[in-house]
Motif scaffolding. Structure first.
Motif, PDB file in Angstrom:
ATOM      1  N   ALA A  58       0.948  -1.287  -0.095  1.00 20.05           N
ATOM      2  CA  ALA A  58       0.060  -0.071   0.192  1.00 20.05           C
ATOM      3  C   ALA A  58       0.933   1.295   0.087  1.00 20.05           C
ATOM      4  N   LEU A  59       0.793   2.289  -0.984  1.00 19.37           N
ATOM      5  CA  LEU A  59       1.529   3.494  -0.895  1.00 19.37           C
ATOM      6  C   LEU A  59       0.461   4.386  -0.410  1.00 19.37           C
ATOM      7  N   LEU A  60       0.796   4.879   0.758  1.00 18.70           N
ATOM      8  CA  LEU A  60      -0.051   5.587   1.759  1.00 18.70           C
ATOM      9  C   LEU A  60       0.262   6.849   1.864  1.00 18.70           C
ATOM     10  N   ASP A  61      -0.384   7.773   1.317  1.00 17.32           N
ATOM     11  CA  ASP A  61      -0.311   9.344   1.824  1.00 17.32           C
ATOM     12  C   ASP A  61      -0.300   9.447   3.173  1.00 17.32           C
ATOM     13  N   MET A  62       0.314  10.377   3.976  1.00 10.24           N
ATOM     14  CA  MET A  62       0.110  10.323   5.412  1.00 10.24           C
ATOM     15  C   MET A  62      -0.969  11.567   5.578  1.00 10.24           C
ATOM     16  N   ASP A  63      -1.188  12.393   4.918  1.00 10.74           N
ATOM     17  CA  ASP A  63      -1.888  13.781   4.993  1.00 10.74           C
ATOM     18  C   ASP A  63      -3.037  13.831   4.001  1.00 10.74           C
ATOM     19  N   LEU A  64      -4.100  12.930   4.405  1.00 14.86           N
ATOM     20  CA  LEU A  64      -5.333  12.756   3.448  1.00 14.86           C
ATOM     21  C   LEU A  64      -6.347  13.920   3.661  1.00 14.86           C
ATOM     22  N   GLY A  65      -7.247  14.285   2.836  1.00 15.01           N
ATOM     23  CA  GLY A  65      -7.970  15.167   3.192  1.00 15.01           C
ATOM     24  C   GLY A  65      -9.240  14.680   4.225  1.00 15.01           C
ATOM     25  N   GLU A  66      -9.415  13.550   4.133  1.00 15.79           N
ATOM     26  CA  GLU A  66     -10.355  13.020   5.074  1.00 15.79           C
ATOM     27  C   GLU A  66      -9.597  11.741   5.811  1.00 15.79           C
ATOM     28  N   GLY A  67      -9.278  12.169   7.223  1.00 13.25           N
ATOM     29  CA  GLY A  67      -8.522  11.060   7.838  1.00 13.25           C
ATOM     30  C   GLY A  67      -7.330  11.379   7.556  1.00 13.25           C
ATOM     31  N   THR A  68      -6.173  10.278   8.422  1.00 13.02           N
ATOM     32  CA  THR A  68      -4.966  10.421   8.112  1.00 13.02           C
ATOM     33  C   THR A  68      -4.257   9.142   7.838  1.00 13.02           C
ATOM     34  N   GLY A  69      -3.015   8.966   7.146  1.00 16.95           N
ATOM     35  CA  GLY A  69      -2.353   7.765   7.007  1.00 16.95           C
ATOM     36  C   GLY A  69      -2.355   7.021   8.277  1.00 16.95           C
ATOM     37  N   LEU A  70      -2.168   7.771   9.418  1.00 18.43           N
ATOM     38  CA  LEU A  70      -1.907   7.264  10.900  1.00 18.43           C
ATOM     39  C   LEU A  70      -3.543   6.421  11.242  1.00 18.43           C
ATOM     40  N   ASP A  71      -4.662   6.785  10.660  1.00 15.98           N
ATOM     41  CA  ASP A  71      -5.618   6.125  10.772  1.00 15.98           C
ATOM     42  C   ASP A  71      -5.665   4.791  10.277  1.00 15.98           C
ATOM     43  N   VAL A  72      -5.131   4.647   8.923  1.00 16.62           N
ATOM     44  CA  VAL A  72      -5.158   3.459   8.276  1.00 16.62           C
ATOM     45  C   VAL A  72      -4.090   2.696   8.870  1.00 16.62           C
ATOM     46  N   LEU A  73      -3.074   2.870   9.239  1.00 19.53           N
ATOM     47  CA  LEU A  73      -1.868   2.107   9.836  1.00 19.53           C
ATOM     48  C   LEU A  73      -2.480   1.442  11.112  1.00 19.53           C
ATOM     49  N   GLN A  74      -3.238   2.304  11.862  1.00 18.68           N
ATOM     50  CA  GLN A  74      -3.673   1.735  13.205  1.00 18.68           C
ATOM     51  C   GLN A  74      -4.683   0.756  12.897  1.00 18.68           C
ATOM     52  N   ARG A  75      -5.570   1.197  12.011  1.00 22.98           N
ATOM     53  CA  ARG A  75      -6.751   0.191  11.829  1.00 22.98           C
ATOM     54  C   ARG A  75      -6.052  -1.260  11.105  1.00 22.98           C
ATOM     55  N   LEU A  76      -5.002  -1.051  10.113  1.00 31.18           N
ATOM     56  CA  LEU A  76      -4.580  -2.320   9.673  1.00 31.18           C
ATOM     57  C   LEU A  76      -4.143  -3.117  10.552  1.00 31.18           C
ATOM     58  N   LYS A  77      -3.609  -2.788  11.714  1.00 27.24           N
ATOM     59  CA  LYS A  77      -3.017  -3.847  12.699  1.00 27.24           C
ATOM     60  C   LYS A  77      -4.080  -4.857  13.198  1.00 27.24           C
TER      61      LYS A  77
END
Length: 225
Positions: A58-77
């Motif tokens: 996954a190529l993940l931008d950390m600064d998304l318009g809605e939510g952040t890359g950190l939100d995705v990383l935390q959910r992925l766990k």
């Protein structure tokens, strides 16, 4: 040709996502190819696409318009997927890098370095290794050591015998200096720097600049200023 490596592209700018598609297309060869199986423009959509496609990368931008890359990383766990996340960002501040890597990213690439670093970053994370630009590596581990109780292990480090010059070269490598800058600092040629680095890599039993920096800091061979 081997099977294509599945990729999820997450960024809130359509033009940037298209640019990544184009760049990934250049990396197709007899050894590997990359296939964008899905795109997402928000953290919520990224999580949906992860669950639906379980991509290898996954190529993940950390600064998304809605939510952040950190939100995705935390959910992925919590999803139990083996997707390896390579964080992409216009931000190179220590805190951004630290948070992304602590949250589980396997690598971090500045957006202005994508053209020169993306392929190496992809190959590195696919080998279950961490990818960081040497300049970013030093800053990340400096912050890591200052925010945890973990300390270097100098006793183990004493088993590695470096010459004075090798130690000097390693010091400047940890500071994020290029071969050219190391040569200027030590008044030696770039070829000599490369020769010393080859010797250092062999003694540390590493294969890359990033691995050398990580091991040097871990063993307390040098410190990042």
């Amino acid at each position: 040709m081997t099977d294509a490596i599945s990729v999820l592209v997450v960024d809130d700018h359509a033009e940037f996502r298209q640019g990544l598609r184009t760049l990934l297309g250049f990396y197709t060869d007899e050894a590997a190819s990359f296939e964008v199986v899905a795109e997402a423009n928000s953290a919520e959509q990224a999580i949906e696409m992860l669950e639906a496609h379980n991509p290898k990368i996954a190529l993940l931008d950390m600064d998304l318009g809605e939510g952040t890359g950190l939100d995705v990383l935390q959910r992925l766990k919590t999803l139990g997927l083996e997707t390896r996340v390579l964080s992409l960002s216009a931000h190179c501040e220590d805190e951004w890098i630290f948070q992304a890597m602590q949250a589980g990213a396997k690598g971090y690439v500045a957006k202005d370095k994508l053209a020169t670093q993306l392929y190496d970053a992809l190959r590195t994370v696919l080998q279950d290794e961490i990818y960081l630009d040497p300049q970013l590596t030093s800053r990340f581990f400096r912050l890591f050591h200052s925010s945890t109780s973990i300390r270097p292990v100098p006793i183990e480090g004493t088993k590695i015998r470096l010459t004075d010059r090798e130690r000097e070269v390693l010091y400047w490598l940890v500071q994020g200096a290029s071969n050219e800058n190391i040569a200027k600092e030590l008044y030696i040629t770039v070829a000599t720097v490369k020769a010393h680095l080859t010797a250092v890599f062999e003694k540390l039993k590493v294969r890359s600049r990033t691995q050398a920096i990580v091991k040097a800091l871990k063993l307390g061979l040098v410190e990042a200023d």
